[in-house]
Scaffold this motif. Structure first.
Motif, PDB file in Angstrom:
ATOM      1  N   LEU A   1       2.714  -1.123   4.551  1.00 21.36           N
ATOM      2  CA  LEU A   1       2.258   0.256   4.431  1.00 21.36           C
ATOM      3  C   LEU A   1       3.502   1.105   4.197  1.00 21.36           C
ATOM      4  CD1 LEU A   1      -0.268   2.138   6.759  1.00 21.36           C
ATOM      5  CD2 LEU A   1       1.623   3.254   5.613  1.00 21.36           C
ATOM      6  N   ALA A   2       3.608   1.684   3.004  1.00 22.72           N
ATOM      7  CA  ALA A   2       4.779   2.480   2.634  1.00 22.72           C
ATOM      8  C   ALA A   2       4.357   3.925   2.403  1.00 22.72           C
ATOM      9  CB  ALA A   2       5.437   1.917   1.370  1.00 22.72           C
ATOM     10  N   ASP A   3       5.140   4.837   2.926  1.00 24.54           N
ATOM     11  CA  ASP A   3       4.878   6.256   2.695  1.00 24.54           C
ATOM     12  C   ASP A   3       6.211   6.990   2.765  1.00 24.54           C
ATOM     13  OD1 ASP A   3       1.961   8.006   3.075  1.00 24.54           O
ATOM     14  OD2 ASP A   3       3.857   9.096   3.020  1.00 24.54           O
ATOM     15  N   ILE A   4       6.375   7.982   1.908  1.00 20.70           N
ATOM     16  CA  ILE A   4       7.632   8.733   1.902  1.00 20.70           C
ATOM     17  C   ILE A   4       7.703   9.682   3.096  1.00 20.70           C
ATOM     18  CG2 ILE A   4       6.779  10.668   0.513  1.00 20.70           C
ATOM     19  CD1 ILE A   4       9.487  10.607  -0.977  1.00 20.70           C
ATOM     20  N   ASN A   5       6.553   9.961   3.702  1.00 18.52           N
ATOM     21  CA  ASN A   5       6.473  10.961   4.761  1.00 18.52           C
ATOM     22  C   ASN A   5       6.394  10.298   6.131  1.00 18.52           C
ATOM     23  OD1 ASN A   5       4.728  12.886   6.580  1.00 18.52           O
ATOM     24  ND2 ASN A   5       5.675  14.169   5.022  1.00 18.52           N
ATOM     25  N   ASP A   6       7.377  10.552   6.983  1.00 18.80           N
ATOM     26  CA  ASP A   6       7.417   9.861   8.265  1.00 18.80           C
ATOM     27  C   ASP A   6       6.292  10.305   9.193  1.00 18.80           C
ATOM     28  OD1 ASP A   6       8.840  12.349   8.461  1.00 18.80           O
ATOM     29  OD2 ASP A   6       9.716  11.692  10.345  1.00 18.80           O
TER      30      ASP A   6
ATOM     31  N   ASP B   1       0.864  -1.179   0.000  1.00 17.51           N
ATOM     32  CA  ASP B   1       0.000   0.000   0.000  1.00 17.51           C
ATOM     33  C   ASP B   1       0.903   1.232   0.000  1.00 17.51           C
ATOM     34  OD1 ASP B   1      -2.055   1.809   0.265  1.00 17.51           O
ATOM     35  OD2 ASP B   1      -2.480   1.338   2.375  1.00 17.51           O
ATOM     36  N   ILE B   2       1.183   1.762  -1.204  1.00 16.99           N
ATOM     37  CA  ILE B   2       2.094   2.905  -1.359  1.00 16.99           C
ATOM     38  C   ILE B   2       1.340   4.197  -1.062  1.00 16.99           C
ATOM     39  CG2 ILE B   2       3.565   4.162  -2.984  1.00 16.99           C
ATOM     40  CD1 ILE B   2       3.935   1.578  -4.530  1.00 16.99           C
TER      41      ILE B   2
ATOM     42  N   THR C   1      -1.327  -1.083  -4.291  1.00 12.29           N
ATOM     43  CA  THR C   1      -2.280   0.021  -4.373  1.00 12.29           C
ATOM     44  C   THR C   1      -1.559   1.323  -4.078  1.00 12.29           C
ATOM     45  OG1 THR C   1      -2.898  -0.248  -2.042  1.00 12.29           O
ATOM     46  CG2 THR C   1      -4.266  -1.368  -3.679  1.00 12.29           C
ATOM     47  N   ILE C   2      -2.014   2.392  -4.726  1.00  9.47           N
ATOM     48  CA  ILE C   2      -1.574   3.737  -4.387  1.00  9.47           C
ATOM     49  C   ILE C   2      -2.809   4.635  -4.511  1.00  9.47           C
ATOM     50  CG2 ILE C   2      -0.652   4.060  -6.729  1.00  9.47           C
ATOM     51  CD1 ILE C   2       1.354   6.100  -5.436  1.00  9.47           C
ATOM     52  N   ALA C   3      -3.299   5.104  -3.371  1.00 11.79           N
ATOM     53  CA  ALA C   3      -4.544   5.867  -3.318  1.00 11.79           C
ATOM     54  C   ALA C   3      -4.235   7.324  -2.993  1.00 11.79           C
ATOM     55  CB  ALA C   3      -5.494   5.272  -2.275  1.00 11.79           C
ATOM     56  N   PHE C   4      -4.551   8.198  -3.928  1.00 11.00           N
ATOM     57  CA  PHE C   4      -4.381   9.636  -3.759  1.00 11.00           C
ATOM     58  C   PHE C   4      -2.933  10.010  -3.430  1.00 11.00           C
ATOM     59  CE2 PHE C   4      -8.766   8.520  -2.415  1.00 11.00           C
ATOM     60  CZ  PHE C   4      -9.398   9.012  -3.538  1.00 11.00           C
TER      61      PHE C   4
ATOM     62  N   VAL D   1       7.115   0.948   6.207  1.00  6.79           N
ATOM     63  CA  VAL D   1       8.366   1.258   5.523  1.00  6.79           C
ATOM     64  C   VAL D   1       8.297   2.681   4.973  1.00  6.79           C
ATOM     65  CG1 VAL D   1       9.903   0.666   3.613  1.00  6.79           C
ATOM     66  CG2 VAL D   1       8.740  -1.153   4.881  1.00  6.79           C
ATOM     67  N   GLN D   2       9.274   3.500   5.324  1.00  2.00           N
ATOM     68  CA  GLN D   2       9.378   4.822   4.708  1.00  2.00           C
ATOM     69  C   GLN D   2      10.087   4.639   3.378  1.00  2.00           C
ATOM     70  OE1 GLN D   2      11.140   7.854   7.147  1.00  2.00           O
ATOM     71  NE2 GLN D   2      10.783   9.484   5.662  1.00  2.00           N
ATOM     72  N   ALA D   3       9.396   4.965   2.292  1.00  2.00           N
ATOM     73  CA  ALA D   3       9.930   4.647   0.968  1.00  2.00           C
ATOM     74  C   ALA D   3       9.445   5.654  -0.062  1.00  2.00           C
ATOM     75  CB  ALA D   3       9.499   3.242   0.547  1.00  2.00           C
ATOM     76  N   ASN D   4      10.298   5.894  -1.048  1.00  3.05           N
ATOM     77  CA  ASN D   4       9.972   6.719  -2.200  1.00  3.05           C
ATOM     78  C   ASN D   4       9.448   5.808  -3.301  1.00  3.05           C
ATOM     79  OD1 ASN D   4      10.041   8.318  -4.545  1.00  3.05           O
ATOM     80  ND2 ASN D   4      11.833   9.472  -3.854  1.00  3.05           N
ATOM     81  N   ALA D   5       8.274   6.132  -3.833  1.00  5.20           N
ATOM     82  CA  ALA D   5       7.658   5.290  -4.863  1.00  5.20           C
ATOM     83  C   ALA D   5       8.510   5.155  -6.109  1.00  5.20           C
ATOM     84  CB  ALA D   5       6.288   5.856  -5.245  1.00  5.20           C
ATOM     85  N   GLU D   6       9.418   6.112  -6.346  1.00  7.42           N
ATOM     86  CA  GLU D   6      10.258   6.073  -7.543  1.00  7.42           C
ATOM     87  C   GLU D   6      11.361   5.025  -7.460  1.00  7.42           C
ATOM     88  OE1 GLU D   6      11.764   9.981  -8.419  1.00  7.42           O
ATOM     89  OE2 GLU D   6       9.901  10.915  -7.756  1.00  7.42           O
TER      90      GLU D   6
END
Length: 252
Positions: free
Chosen positions: A94-99, A70-71, A139-142, A121-126
């Protein structure tokens, strides 16, 4: 090389900013809104965002034992549902670039009893930090509209999907009804920033979010980007008159 990369600039809402600056600016937005994110989502959409997410979950095909990514998972709405669907034999990341968003999501899920099969996981989708062919569903929602290099993100998602795995992109899109578009624009640029100011103490972040929606590729353009990245059976489904669209694609 894309025109944006050649110029070393990209869009942050309606502003042109250096590519390396956009990540920080987007981070600042979500650091600011994290604490009120769920409340503002309910207020902004009148609760309809829950129906959009429910339809995404229903069409995901996720089942027991699956691995799901879930990006831009934010406060964990999709992760919470997926965690129950995959069971203890499966796993949801659950991954998000923003801590700040990641911490809010983790606390929310732990408080609701979701433990054991969720990883944060803190991660950049790129440049996703996962092995090739790892996930059954992504999934990547909004979140895609906030990514600086969306083509790189699509390539990264394709890489970490298993063959036959599904990508689902839930994102604000373009209406084809002039009257609805006019009302939506008025709401987005007049009412939404004021709601942000009153509820979250931050009008500018919500003005950016409205602008970022207008800069996001329309339905056919995003479908073409998914095709170019290597996905097959790509399609999209409009919701609420095209205010939101659910794009899906399969890794061959």
């Amino acid at each position: 090389m894309s025109e944006q990369n050649e110029k070393k600039t990209t869009h942050f809402g309606y502003q042109d900013v250096p590519v390396e600056e956009k990540v920080k600016r987007v981070a600042d937005v979500f650091h600011s809104v994290a604490g009120k994110y769920d409340l503002m989502n309910d207020l902004m959409s009148g609760g309809i965002h829950r129906l959009w997410k429910r339809l995404t979950i229903d069409q995901s095909g996720v089942r027991r034992g699956h691995k799901v990514l879930d990006i831009a998972g934010g406060t964990g709405d999709l992760t919470r549902k997926f965690a129950r669907m995959v069971g203890q034999e499966g796993k949801v990341v659950l991954a998000d670039i923003n801590d700040s968003m990641l911490k809010v999501g983790r606390d929310k899920l732990l408080n609701s009893g979701v433990t054991g099969n969720v990883e944060y996981v803190q991660a950049n989708a790129e440049c996703l930090p996962f092995d090739d062919n790892t996930f059954d569903v992504i999934t990547i929602a909004f979140g895609l509209r906030n990514v600086t290099d969306q083509n790189a993100a699509l390539a990264s998602m394709l890489r970490v999907l298993k063959p036959g795995g599904k990508l689902m992109i839930l994102e604000f899109s373009k209406t084809d009804n002039p009257a609805l578009t006019k009302m939506y624009d008025f709401y987005s640029f007049n009412i939404l920033p004021q709601m942000g100011k009153v509820i979250a103490g931050d009008a500018e972040s919500y003005r950016y979010l409205a602008e970022s929606i207008r800069k996001h590729p329309d339905q056919e353009t995003l479908k073409g980007m998914m095709d170019n990245a290597g996905f097959v059976n790509t399609r999209y489904q409009n919701m609420t008159g095209g205010v939101v669209a659910l794009h899906t694609g399969i890794k061959p």
